[in-house]
Scaffold this active site. Structure first.
Site, short mmCIF file in Angstrom:
data_model
loop_
_atom_site.label_atom_id
_atom_site.label_comp_id
_atom_site.label_asym_id
_atom_site.label_seq_id
_atom_site.Cartn_x
_atom_site.Cartn_y
_atom_site.Cartn_z
N ASP A 1 37.09 22.67 0.69
CA ASP A 1 37.31 23.23 2.02
C ASP A 1 38.20 22.36 2.91
O ASP A 1 38.60 22.79 3.98
CB ASP A 1 35.97 23.45 2.73
CG ASP A 1 35.19 24.56 2.06
OD1 ASP A 1 35.81 25.59 1.77
OD2 ASP A 1 33.98 24.39 1.82
N HIS B 1 30.00 16.32 -1.41
CA HIS B 1 29.59 17.46 -2.22
C HIS B 1 28.34 17.07 -3.00
O HIS B 1 28.20 15.92 -3.41
CB HIS B 1 30.72 17.82 -3.21
CG HIS B 1 30.57 19.19 -3.78
ND1 HIS B 1 29.77 19.44 -4.87
CD2 HIS B 1 31.09 20.38 -3.40
CE1 HIS B 1 29.82 20.73 -5.14
NE2 HIS B 1 30.60 21.33 -4.26
N HIS C 1 28.11 25.16 3.31
CA HIS C 1 28.61 25.81 2.08
C HIS C 1 29.98 26.40 2.41
O HIS C 1 30.90 25.69 2.77
CB HIS C 1 27.56 26.84 1.66
CG HIS C 1 27.70 27.43 0.29
ND1 HIS C 1 28.63 27.01 -0.63
CD2 HIS C 1 27.00 28.42 -0.34
CE1 HIS C 1 28.50 27.71 -1.75
NE2 HIS C 1 27.52 28.58 -1.60
N1 CMC Z 1 29.98 13.12 6.57
C1 CMC Z 1 29.22 12.03 6.75
N2 CMC Z 1 28.23 11.66 5.91
C2 CMC Z 1 28.01 12.44 4.86
C3 CMC Z 1 28.77 13.61 4.60
C4 CMC Z 1 29.79 13.94 5.52
N3 CMC Z 1 30.53 15.02 5.33
N4 CMC Z 1 28.33 14.21 3.47
C5 CMC Z 1 27.32 13.43 3.03
N5 CMC Z 1 27.13 12.37 3.85
C6 CMC Z 1 26.16 11.27 3.67
C7 CMC Z 1 24.76 11.70 4.04
O1 CMC Z 1 24.47 11.46 5.39
C8 CMC Z 1 23.94 10.86 3.11
O2 CMC Z 1 23.88 9.55 3.64
P1 CMC Z 1 22.57 8.63 3.38
O3 CMC Z 1 22.53 8.39 1.91
O4 CMC Z 1 22.82 7.41 4.20
O5 CMC Z 1 21.41 9.43 3.89
C9 CMC Z 1 24.79 10.79 1.83
O6 CMC Z 1 26.14 10.96 2.28
C10 CMC Z 1 24.46 11.87 0.81
O7 CMC Z 1 24.58 13.13 1.47
P2 CMC Z 1 23.55 14.31 1.32
O8 CMC Z 1 23.52 15.09 2.58
O9 CMC Z 1 22.26 13.81 0.76
O10 CMC Z 1 24.28 15.11 0.19
P3 CMC Z 1 24.02 16.59 -0.18
O11 CMC Z 1 24.35 16.70 -1.59
O12 CMC Z 1 22.64 17.02 0.23
O13 CMC Z 1 25.04 17.39 0.76
C11 CMC Z 1 26.98 18.49 1.51
C12 CMC Z 1 26.25 17.87 0.31
C13 CMC Z 1 28.22 19.22 1.02
C14 CMC Z 1 26.05 19.51 2.19
C15 CMC Z 1 27.36 17.38 2.51
O14 CMC Z 1 28.21 16.45 1.87
C16 CMC Z 1 28.00 17.91 3.78
O15 CMC Z 1 27.29 18.31 4.70
N6 CMC Z 1 29.36 17.95 3.83
C17 CMC Z 1 30.05 18.53 4.96
C18 CMC Z 1 30.06 20.05 4.82
C19 CMC Z 1 31.03 20.52 3.76
O16 CMC Z 1 32.16 20.08 3.68
N7 CMC Z 1 30.56 21.49 2.94
C20 CMC Z 1 31.39 22.12 1.91
C21 CMC Z 1 30.87 21.87 0.55
S1 CMC Z 1 32.08 22.27 -0.71
C22 CMC Z 1 32.25 23.97 -0.64
C23 CMC Z 1 31.18 24.65 -1.35
O17 CMC Z 1 31.09 24.56 -2.58
O18 CMC Z 1 30.40 25.32 -0.65
#
Ligand code: CMC
Length: 434
Positions: A369, A309, A267
């Site tokens: 971010d 995201h 986050h």
């Molecule tokens: N790098 C590599 N793979 C990723 C990433 C990433 N940054 N983000 C998502 N994926 C992949 C994930 O492994 C999954 O793959 P698969 O379908 O093969 O299993 C797919 O994309 C969907 O991801 P998810 O984890 O199911 O998506 P989510 O909605 O649960 O997670 C997230 C969203 C923001 C937690 C995630 O994208 C992440 O960890 N990003 C990096 C951390 C980050 O930048 N966070 C800031 C968010 S924006 C600021 C805020 O509002 O807080």
């Protein structure tokens, strides 16, 4: 709202239930499942709230497919170009743009409530010097509940407004003092004649022994960043504030819970993690593709920080705006070679990732971010303060969402159910027989 319904048929019993289909002003229609358990005896299962609206809200709208973000109906691009952070605060908490007089009064009110109770200063010195400023912020904001009993009737809208003003006003002081304490520097008191962001920069950087004038370029860039982070509908920290506040807990405790939720790298902590990642890339001498490959490897826990995201499946509109500010700031200021190198690496990494099939298929774009950390570095803000500034900006969103929840006469304590998967009906075995 509408008269439409959705019929759910239980294939196992043939029972049918008609559920109301609610229509938002914009966005997907929403099935009201609150009668489901009573009618069919079933819960719904949605870990991470992927398909669940936890509340109705009229504060912030976002369309993740199209990359749209609006506060009280105003597009973020217009607010970023023409408004100020305090005007956005007024808009969020009052649900309208202020007149000139209203804005002047509001700015006066906020700038005159920036002081902290002197006894609160002692809370800071209870922390270790190497404490993360987010840990200090969680503690000190929670402690505010012990100081402002005078206006803590959460069912009184006037008291809620006074609390909102207090939090918006005092957050920069708490944020700056968290940093000063860790640096072993004296606390600088707020100066009411300065703007909101100048005052924050002054409390961060000035010394009693020297004259300091906040750089107007930095103050303006910071104001923009605060606007872009002011609210983001039902994200993890906001949902935490609502859940904590739903038990009628005091607002300072609820906001402290939100700060704790924001801290995590998935986050608000991501801006700090992005810079660490960019530095690691630069220091490693390895190719950008090798980092992208690691992010794609399911056996490697490495993720491209600042990418992806839950809601945006398009370029995060905040990231687009921040990217522009980042360029401007690095051009206009005496930025160091290292900051420029980080920006170059970020842009090159963005290009490699956006052309990679894995990222394209999953609609993974830079989020807010990805570039904000580089701006913070250019401002001389240390990495462990990045999320603190995010918290400072988001406070208005948290408190507005909290007040909206309490102003709804039908609000209930938040109490999710579960899909139990543990053992049942075990027989207790006395310890000597185990
Ligand atoms: N790098 C590599 N793979 C990723 C990433 C990433 N940054 N983000 C998502 N994926 C992949 C994930 O492994 C999954 O793959 P698969 O379908 O093969 O299993 C797919 O994309 C969907 O991801 P998810 O984890 O199911 O998506 P989510 O909605 O649960 O997670 C997230 C969203 C923001 C937690 C995630 O994208 C992440 O960890 N990003 C990096 C951390 C980050 O930048 N966070 C800031 C968010 S924006 C600021 C805020 O509002 O807080």
């Amino acid at each position: 709202m509408s008269d439409e319904t959705v019929t759910i048929i239980d294939d196992t019993t043939g029972k049918k239930v008609q559920l109301p289909l609610l229509s938002p002003t914009r966005g997907p229609k929403t099935i009201d499942i609150s009668a489901l358990y009573k009618e069919l005896g079933y819960f719904t299962f949605d870990p991470g709230f992927v398909s669940t609206a936890s509340c109705a809200s009229s504060i912030t709208f976002l369309d993740g497919e199209k990359g749209v973000l609006q506060y009280r109906g105003y597009p973020i691009e217009q607010l970023a170009a023409q408004s100020s952070y305090l005007e956005v605060c007024f808009l969020l908490i009052n649900d309208k743009l202020p007149s000139r007089q209203e804005l002047d009064d509001f700015e006066y009110e906020i700038t005159n409530h920036t002081m902290l109770h002197e006894a609160l200063k002692r809370f800071f010195s209870g922390f270790r010097r190497d404490a993360h400023p987010m840990a200090i912020m969680v503690g000190v904001v929670g402690a505010l509940g012990a100081f402002y009993h005078d206006h803590m009737d959460i069912h009184n809208p006037e008291h809620r407004m006074i609390t909102a003003h207090r939090l918006i006003a005092k957050m920069p002081t708490i944020a700056a003092w968290s940093y000063r304490y860790a640096m072993g520097k004296p606390f600088i008191y707020p100066v009411n004649s300065m703007s909101y962001t100048e005052n924050f920069l002054n409390m961060m950087y000035s010394m009693p022994s020297e004259k300091y004038t906040p750089n107007p370029l930095l103050a303006k860039a910071l104001d923009l960043i605060l606007i872009l982070h002011a609210d983001h509908e039902q994200n993890a920290s906001t949902s935490t504030v609502r859940l904590a506040g739903s038990s009628d807990a005091n607002p300072f405790a609820a906001v402290a819970a939100g700060i704790a939720a924001l801290w995590g790298p998935a986050h608000g902590g991501a801006n700090e993690a992005v810079i660490r990642m960019l530095m690691e890339i630069n220091e490693s001498g390895k190719s950008l593709q090798s980092f992208v490959d690691r992010a794609k490897d399911k056996d490697d826990s490495f993720r491209l920080m600042g990418f992806g995201h839950r809601v945006y499946k398009n370029y995060d509109p905040r990231a687009k705006l921040i990217r522009v500010i980042c360029h401007q700031l690095l051009n206009d200021m005496e930025s160091t070679g290292e900051q420029k190198k980080l920006l170059e690496t970020a842009m090159a990494l963005e290009k490699v990732a956006l052309e990679d099939g894995y990222f394209v298929k999953r609609n993974l774009y830079p989020n807010v971010d990805f570039y904000s950390g580089i701006i913070f570095l250019a401002m001389g803000i240390p990495m462990n303060m990045f999320t603190v500034i995010f918290a400072m900006a988001r406070t208005v969103g948290w408190i507005t969402q909290w007040a909206e929840m309490l102003s709804d006469d039908n609000h209930k304590i938040g109490r999710p159910r579960q899909l139990y998967t543990g053992p049942i009906d075990l027989e207790y075995v006395p310890i000597e027989k185990r």
